[in-house]
Design a protein around this motif. Structure first.
Motif, PDB file in Angstrom:
ATOM      1  N   ALA A   1       0.815  -1.228   0.000  1.00  0.00           N
ATOM      2  CA  ALA A   1       0.000   0.000   0.000  1.00  0.00           C
ATOM      3  C   ALA A   1       0.844   1.273   0.000  1.00  0.00           C
ATOM      4  N   PHE A   2       2.081   1.204   0.517  1.00  0.00           N
ATOM      5  CA  PHE A   2       2.948   2.383   0.546  1.00  0.00           C
ATOM      6  C   PHE A   2       3.969   2.354  -0.588  1.00  0.00           C
ATOM      7  N   GLY A   3       3.782   1.507  -1.597  1.00  0.00           N
ATOM      8  CA  GLY A   3       4.759   1.388  -2.680  1.00  0.00           C
ATOM      9  C   GLY A   3       6.005   0.693  -2.159  1.00  0.00           C
ATOM     10  N   GLY A   4       7.186   1.127  -2.661  1.00  0.00           N
ATOM     11  CA  GLY A   4       8.401   0.465  -2.196  1.00  0.00           C
ATOM     12  C   GLY A   4       9.647   1.067  -2.808  1.00  0.00           C
ATOM     13  N   GLY A   5      10.788   0.490  -2.452  1.00  0.00           N
ATOM     14  CA  GLY A   5      12.079   0.939  -2.982  1.00  0.00           C
ATOM     15  C   GLY A   5      12.407   2.348  -2.518  1.00  0.00           C
ATOM     16  N   ALA A   6      13.115   3.082  -3.379  1.00  0.00           N
ATOM     17  CA  ALA A   6      13.598   4.417  -3.006  1.00  0.00           C
ATOM     18  C   ALA A   6      12.442   5.389  -2.765  1.00  0.00           C
ATOM     19  N   HIS A   7      11.287   5.122  -3.367  1.00  0.00           N
ATOM     20  CA  HIS A   7      10.162   6.063  -3.282  1.00  0.00           C
ATOM     21  C   HIS A   7       9.119   5.661  -2.254  1.00  0.00           C
ATOM     22  N   ILE A   8       9.402   4.625  -1.482  1.00  0.00           N
ATOM     23  CA  ILE A   8       8.384   4.169  -0.524  1.00  0.00           C
ATOM     24  C   ILE A   8       7.875   5.372   0.263  1.00  0.00           C
ATOM     25  N   CYS A   9       6.573   5.386   0.511  1.00  0.00           N
ATOM     26  CA  CYS A   9       5.932   6.563   1.107  1.00  0.00           C
ATOM     27  C   CYS A   9       6.717   7.087   2.314  1.00  0.00           C
TER      28      CYS A   9
ATOM     29  N   GLY B   1       5.659   9.223   4.334  1.00  0.00           N
ATOM     30  CA  GLY B   1       4.740   9.492   5.438  1.00  0.00           C
ATOM     31  C   GLY B   1       4.210   8.239   6.117  1.00  0.00           C
ATOM     32  N   ALA B   2       4.705   7.053   5.714  1.00  0.00           N
ATOM     33  CA  ALA B   2       4.148   5.810   6.260  1.00  0.00           C
ATOM     34  C   ALA B   2       4.177   5.759   7.802  1.00  0.00           C
ATOM     35  N   PRO B   3       5.305   6.141   8.451  1.00  0.00           N
ATOM     36  CA  PRO B   3       5.308   6.060   9.918  1.00  0.00           C
ATOM     37  C   PRO B   3       4.271   6.987  10.558  1.00  0.00           C
ATOM     38  N   LEU B   4       4.060   8.155   9.928  1.00  0.00           N
ATOM     39  CA  LEU B   4       3.072   9.091  10.475  1.00  0.00           C
ATOM     40  C   LEU B   4       1.655   8.554  10.258  1.00  0.00           C
ATOM     41  N   ALA B   5       1.392   8.037   9.059  1.00  0.00           N
ATOM     42  CA  ALA B   5       0.056   7.499   8.766  1.00  0.00           C
ATOM     43  C   ALA B   5      -0.266   6.352   9.724  1.00  0.00           C
ATOM     44  N   ARG B   6       0.720   5.508   9.966  1.00  0.00           N
ATOM     45  CA  ARG B   6       0.493   4.368  10.880  1.00  0.00           C
ATOM     46  C   ARG B   6       0.202   4.864  12.297  1.00  0.00           C
ATOM     47  N   LEU B   7       1.030   5.805  12.766  1.00  0.00           N
ATOM     48  CA  LEU B   7       0.827   6.344  14.117  1.00  0.00           C
ATOM     49  C   LEU B   7      -0.571   6.955  14.233  1.00  0.00           C
ATOM     50  N   GLU B   8      -0.923   7.783  13.259  1.00  0.00           N
ATOM     51  CA  GLU B   8      -2.216   8.471  13.326  1.00  0.00           C
ATOM     52  C   GLU B   8      -3.373   7.470  13.332  1.00  0.00           C
ATOM     53  N   ALA B   9      -3.294   6.494  12.425  1.00  0.00           N
ATOM     54  CA  ALA B   9      -4.409   5.547  12.329  1.00  0.00           C
ATOM     55  C   ALA B   9      -4.504   4.707  13.605  1.00  0.00           C
ATOM     56  N   GLN B  10      -3.369   4.273  14.122  1.00  0.00           N
ATOM     57  CA  GLN B  10      -3.418   3.435  15.334  1.00  0.00           C
ATOM     58  C   GLN B  10      -4.039   4.197  16.510  1.00  0.00           C
ATOM     59  N   VAL B  11      -3.567   5.435  16.716  1.00  0.00           N
ATOM     60  CA  VAL B  11      -4.073   6.207  17.864  1.00  0.00           C
ATOM     61  C   VAL B  11      -5.552   6.554  17.646  1.00  0.00           C
ATOM     62  N   ALA B  12      -5.901   6.979  16.430  1.00  0.00           N
ATOM     63  CA  ALA B  12      -7.284   7.407  16.165  1.00  0.00           C
ATOM     64  C   ALA B  12      -8.263   6.241  16.360  1.00  0.00           C
ATOM     65  N   ILE B  13      -7.901   5.073  15.830  1.00  0.00           N
ATOM     66  CA  ILE B  13      -8.821   3.926  15.923  1.00  0.00           C
ATOM     67  C   ILE B  13      -8.932   3.453  17.377  1.00  0.00           C
ATOM     68  N   SER B  14      -7.794   3.383  18.066  1.00  0.00           N
ATOM     69  CA  SER B  14      -7.829   2.946  19.474  1.00  0.00           C
ATOM     70  C   SER B  14      -8.732   3.854  20.299  1.00  0.00           C
ATOM     71  N   LYS B  15      -8.510   5.157  20.153  1.00  0.00           N
ATOM     72  CA  LYS B  15      -9.252   6.091  21.002  1.00  0.00           C
ATOM     73  C   LYS B  15     -10.734   6.140  20.631  1.00  0.00           C
ATOM     74  N   LEU B  16     -11.021   6.019  19.333  1.00  0.00           N
ATOM     75  CA  LEU B  16     -12.426   6.046  18.901  1.00  0.00           C
ATOM     76  C   LEU B  16     -13.203   4.897  19.546  1.00  0.00           C
ATOM     77  N   PHE B  17     -12.635   3.685  19.476  1.00  0.00           N
ATOM     78  CA  PHE B  17     -13.383   2.540  20.008  1.00  0.00           C
ATOM     79  C   PHE B  17     -13.314   2.439  21.531  1.00  0.00           C
ATOM     80  N   GLU B  18     -12.289   3.063  22.141  1.00  0.00           N
ATOM     81  CA  GLU B  18     -12.279   3.154  23.615  1.00  0.00           C
ATOM     82  C   GLU B  18     -13.464   4.003  24.067  1.00  0.00           C
ATOM     83  N   LYS B  19     -13.674   5.109  23.354  1.00  0.00           N
ATOM     84  CA  LYS B  19     -14.746   6.026  23.757  1.00  0.00           C
ATOM     85  C   LYS B  19     -16.124   5.517  23.318  1.00  0.00           C
ATOM     86  N   PHE B  20     -16.187   4.945  22.100  1.00  0.00           N
ATOM     87  CA  PHE B  20     -17.482   4.490  21.573  1.00  0.00           C
ATOM     88  C   PHE B  20     -17.424   3.009  21.196  1.00  0.00           C
ATOM     89  N   PRO B  21     -17.374   2.098  22.176  1.00  0.00           N
ATOM     90  CA  PRO B  21     -17.226   0.668  21.838  1.00  0.00           C
ATOM     91  C   PRO B  21     -18.463   0.095  21.139  1.00  0.00           C
TER      92      PRO B  21
END
Ligand code: HEM
Length: 409
Positions: free
Chosen positions: A351-359, A361-381
């Motif tokens: 999903a992030f491509g690969g080689g010299a051009h690999i995204c 922003g991948a580490p940021l996208a992963r961090l954001e998605a992990q925190v956002a999803i965790s907190k969303l379902f903690e608050k609204f299970p």
């Protein structure tokens, strides 16, 4: 096996209602019938097998810049704007379309500074997510995209870059306008909006760079002007273009990753139950979403020499388009590829491509998605979909995300 004509690249975009509703009907058929397909409409080879896609994205000898493609690679040529013809490539386009040595010269220092920022960003990002959740009124149904998935990534990247928070709505507009540059099928109105937004973004970053150089802050723009002062060989124009690429690249994509993940959990209650029972599975939710419903459809390359792909000869300067979406569902690599299932050990997705051009922003996208999803379902299970049968997919070619995601807490 169907005898329908093979789809062109244009047919493999949401401008085609069949693809928009369910892309894998066409992608599966193409992968089975002609996995290395020379599409006469776009003038590109379209790859749909994981092994071919992974091989080409990782090939460091292959080119990225669409300008190097033969004239017949018409779809790639549409991605180069007319005003980009007479200036050095590094002052006309971001690292997305650059080849080395310029690509490496700009990407390496930018990545170092960006990753140092991301490494300490989690606490500030948790506050951004908590504030977004606090703004939700759970007593009635709401559109999760507009209150949560859209504002969070723009707030995050604005914080990292150090740009004005009062202007988040404008950044969002500019970012949506500029991303049309990657849409070769944009219409006149979309092209006009793209140009207006590009000009506004250029003007904003030109000024921001000057201001930060005079008065540094605790942000990525200041980090980069400091690196320039210490000798990093990046001009102000190059810096402006690449800061813009971070702002634009990190918005829609991360919004769609969060939206797609939440929808997949809500339509797969067994997977949501696993996450609620074992919150550390959130990493797996994010990776499986990136595999199963990636926000970005394709990436492209240009053959720099005679190259064999899946046995087919590709001549120098011919263009190659890789369907990351199709590769991620290749049954040769993924068991039950059309099942969204978390907690499995699977081969890495592309999903992030690969080689010299690999995204970048991948580490940021992963961090954001992990925190956002965790907190969303903690608050609204007990979050539930409203209108579960009719997902409203956006129409922007080569991206896949939801227009709306109506839910009830
Ligand atoms: C889920 C979110 C994201 C997805 C699916 C995604 C996907 C991609 C893909 C497929 C590429 C092309 C890679 C290749 O050709 O091999 C790419 C490149 C890039 N992305 Fe992302 N991206 C995401 C988030 C971000 C974020 C958060 C940022 C910045 C803040 C960003 C900035 C960029 C840039 C600047 C490039 C060009 C890198 C280069 O060519 O060296 N992306 N992304």
């Amino acid at each position: 096996m169907t005898k329908d004509p093979l789809p062109s690249l244009f047919d493999l975009t949401p401008l085609n209602e069949t693809y928009r509703a369910e892309p894998h009907v066409l992608l599966r058929d193409l992968r089975e019938r002609c996995p290395v397909y020379h599409d006469p409409v776009s003038g590109l080879f379209v790859l749909t097998r994981y092994a071919d896609v992974r091989g080409i994205v990782s090939d460091l000898t292959i080119w990225r810049d669409p300008k190097l493609a033969e004239e017949g690679a018409t779809m790639m040529k549409l991605q180069i704007s007319a005003d980009q013809t007479d200036v050095p490539r590094s002052e006309a386009t971001s690292i997305l379309f650059l080849d080395s040595p310029d690509h490496e010269r700009i990407r390496v220092p930018l990545m170092k500074a960006f990753y140092t920022r991301i490494a300490k960003f989690r606490p500030a990002f948790e506050v951004i997510v908590d504030e977004a959740l606090a703004r939700i009124n759970p007593s009635e149904p709401f559109d999760l995209m507009s209150v949560f998935c859209v504002p969070i990534p723009i707030d995050a990247i604005a914080t990292i870059l150090g740009v004005d928070h009062e202007r988040l709505v404008e950044f969002r507009r500019w970012s949506e306008g500029v991303i049309q540059g990657l849409n070769p099928y944009r219409n006149e109105a979309e092209s006009a909006e793209m140009e207006t937004c590009q000009e506004a973004l250029n003007a904003y970053f030109t000024e921001a760079i000057i201001l930060r150089r005079e008065e540094p802050g605790d942000d990525l723009i200041s980090d980069m002007t400091k690196l320039q002062a210490e000798g990093a060989k990046i001009s102000d124009t190059e810096l402006r273009i690449n800061l813009g690429a971070l702002l634009v690249g990190g918005n829609l994509t991360t919004t769609d990753l969060i939206g797609n993940a939440v929808r997949l959990l809500l339509i797969n209650p067994s997977e949501l139950a696993k996450l609620l029972a074992t919150p550390s599975l959130v990493n797996s939710v994010v990776e499986e979403t990136l595999r199963f419903e990636p926000p970005v459809d394709i990436t492209t390359r240009v053959a720099s020499k005679l190259t064999k792909i899946g046995g087919c000869p590709v001549k120098p300067t011919q263009g190659v388009c890789m369907s990351l979406r199709a590769a991620n569902r290749d049954p040769e690599v993924f068991d039950n590829p059309d099942r969204f299932e978390i907690g499995l050990k699977r081969s890495p997705h592309v999903a992030f491509g690969g080689g010299a051009h690999i995204c970048i922003g991948a580490p940021l996208a992963r961090l954001e998605a992990q925190v956002a999803i965790s907190k969303l379902f903690e608050k609204f299970p007990h979050l539930k979909l409203v209108n579960a049968d009719a997902p409203e997919w956006r129409g922007l070619p080569f991206f896949r995300g939801l227009e709306r995601l109506d839910v009830q807490a």
